[in-house]
Write an enzyme that holds these catalytic residues in place. Structure first.
Site, short mmCIF file in Angstrom:
data_model
loop_
_atom_site.label_atom_id
_atom_site.label_comp_id
_atom_site.label_asym_id
_atom_site.label_seq_id
_atom_site.Cartn_x
_atom_site.Cartn_y
_atom_site.Cartn_z
N ASP A 84 0.05 -11.77 -5.55
CA ASP A 84 -0.52 -10.53 -5.91
C ASP A 84 -1.58 -10.34 -7.13
O ASP A 84 -1.80 -9.71 -7.86
CB ASP A 84 0.61 -9.67 -6.31
N LYS B 259 1.46 -2.95 6.02
CA LYS B 259 1.83 -2.90 4.53
C LYS B 259 2.29 -1.24 4.43
O LYS B 259 1.41 -0.69 4.82
CB LYS B 259 0.53 -3.11 3.64
N HIS C 182 0.88 -12.78 -0.45
CA HIS C 182 0.17 -11.49 -1.08
C HIS C 182 -0.79 -11.51 -1.96
O HIS C 182 -0.78 -12.03 -3.08
CB HIS C 182 1.58 -10.76 -1.63
N HIS D 161 -5.05 -9.86 -2.89
CA HIS D 161 -6.10 -9.01 -3.06
C HIS D 161 -7.17 -9.56 -2.95
O HIS D 161 -7.69 -10.32 -4.15
CB HIS D 161 -5.96 -7.92 -4.27
N HIS E 284 6.24 -8.85 -4.16
CA HIS E 284 6.58 -8.88 -5.50
C HIS E 284 7.58 -8.16 -6.31
O HIS E 284 7.52 -7.24 -6.86
CB HIS E 284 5.07 -8.14 -6.16
N HIS F 215 5.72 -2.30 -0.56
CA HIS F 215 5.65 -1.96 -1.98
C HIS F 215 6.76 -1.06 -2.47
O HIS F 215 6.76 0.09 -2.12
CB HIS F 215 4.20 -1.54 -2.43
C1 NCD Z 1 -2.71 -4.24 -7.01
C2 NCD Z 1 -4.31 -3.80 -6.60
O1 NCD Z 1 -4.88 -3.99 -8.03
O2 NCD Z 1 -4.72 -3.67 -5.74
N1 NCD Z 1 -2.34 -4.11 -8.30
C3 NCD Z 1 -1.40 -4.62 -8.84
O3 NCD Z 1 -0.98 -4.20 -10.20
N2 NCD Z 1 -0.39 -5.35 -8.37
C4 NCD Z 1 -1.99 -3.28 -6.12
C5 NCD Z 1 -0.64 -3.45 -5.70
O4 NCD Z 1 -0.25 -4.70 -5.15
O5 NCD Z 1 0.25 -2.86 -6.28
ZN ZN Z 2 -0.51 -6.16 -4.48
#
Ligand code: NCD
Ligand code: ZN
Length: 346
Positions: free
Chosen positions: A248, A100, A14, A16, A175, A137
């Site tokens: 995450d 997702k 996971h 970003h 998460h 999520h």
């Molecule tokens: C994530 C993001 O910034 O894209 N932020 C987070 O707090 N985890 C989004 C997410 O995974 O919920």
């Molecule tokens: Zn995330």
């Protein structure tokens, strides 16, 4: 005394990576240690179609420094207009490894997420048929529900009914932050799993709020009470195949974090493996780290483990990690665990 631990090269289930300048700045932080990552599709606009996922994959690969090896595992952002045939084709081609689900409004860039679950029923049925996992999520967005209860309520109100209604659907609870999440993740045999972040093994809600507000510890789902953190530690270090690493890691510039309405997300790509070695050692479970970071994820996603290895080394002196990653958009602060770390990736 030097201690070392060699494990199969890990994956991040996971992650970003964003796009453009931010992508170029943060990608090496992950690719340095991880062989692959499940890439979150919450760009603006989101990655919805197979064609968009293919284009995003190409942008990631062209941002990768030449001397690094890394495979982005692409996902599609589920919307009420998602076409089941497009999803099936993107999976059949090998491009897409998961879809997702963001409940609309649950987190960063989730406005295009799902409001009416009946509208996505045909997609979920197609996914059950072809064995394509749904990454969830797991938070309700009902304003009546306290933010600290949103995961627990989601399991009862949304996730369990959705799984009952879609036999065979493979689900990853993303998460998880609660004892209830950890317990539920064990209830679905080989079709249900949960990712756990590094930071949720380290912080509880006091870290965010006691002694002044700490925006760099604010993420979604928000860290809960200490008993939940302890439940996550037990889960992650249990060796059970239903738990694996999804950092995450979610970069936001300091300017976007440090303001009256700051963004959610902890950036942990840089020091995650060192922090995990610390955590697993503290719990007497260093022998379980490889399962959590390198083996359970590939088994769930039905892909081979990475061919290479990494070596974690424990040194006497504390390791100095960079406090920030510089990006053209401004600095991104690296997660600070609040204690000295002696582990590093060799
Ligand atoms: C994530 C993001 O910034 O894209 N932020 C987070 O707090 N985890 C989004 C997410 O995974 O919920
Ligand atoms: Zn995330």
């Amino acid at each position: 005394m030097t201690q070392s631990l060699t494990i199969t090269r890990p994956d991040d289930w996971h992650l970003h990576l964003r796009d453009g300048d931010m992508l170029r700045a943060v990608l090496p932080e992950t690719a340095r240690h991880f062989g692959r990552a499940i890439i979150m599709p919450n760009l603006v606009p989101p990655v919805v179609t197979g064609e968009q996922a293919g284009a995003y994959r190409d942008r990631i690969l062209s941002a990768l420094p030449e001397d690094m090896m890394f495979e982005p595992l692409m996902t599609l952002y589920l919307t009420e207009d998602t076409d089941p045939e497009d999803v099936a084709a993107a999976h059949a081609s090998g491009l897409v490894k998961a879809v997702k689900l963001y409940p609309a409004g649950a987190t960063t860039n989730s406005a295009s997420g799902v409001r009416d679950f009946d509208k996505v029923r045909p997609v979920l049925e197609k996914m059950a048929e072809i064995g394509l996992p749904l990454c969830v999520h797991g938070e309700v967005t009902d304003p009546e529900i306290d933010i600290f209860d949103r995961e627990e309520v989601f399991i009862d109100r949304v996730l369990d009914p959705l799984r009952q209604a879609t036999p065979g659907l493979r689900v990853v609870m993303e998460h998880i932050t609660t004892a209830q999440g950890a317990v539920y993740a064990q209830s679905g045999g080989s079709d249900l799993a949960a990712t756990i972040t590094t930071h949720h093994l380290i912080i509880n809600r006091n870290h965010i709020l006691v002694g002044g507000i700490k925006p760099h510890y604010y993420c979604l789902p928000v860290a809960k009470r200490e008993n939940h953190r302890q439940a996550l530690r037990i889960a992650a270090t249990s060796g059970l195949p239903c738990y694996f690493l999804g950092t995450d890691s979610a970069p936001h510039t300091d300017a976007n974090k440090l303001q009256a309405c700051g963004c959610a997300g902890c950036f942990t790509a840089t020091n995650t493996m060192a922090l995990l070695a610390h955590v697993f050692e503290e719990d007497g479970a260093l022998d379980k780290l490889e399962g959590f970071a390198s083996k359970n994820g590939p088994a769930f996603y039905r892909v081979p483990e990475n061919p290479g290895q990494i070596t974690l080394v424990k040194q006497d002196a504390p390791v100095a990690f960079p406090e920030q990653i510089k990006t053209p958009d401004g600095p991104v602060t690296v997660f600070d665990p609040g204690f000295a770390v002696h582990w590093t990736v060799a």
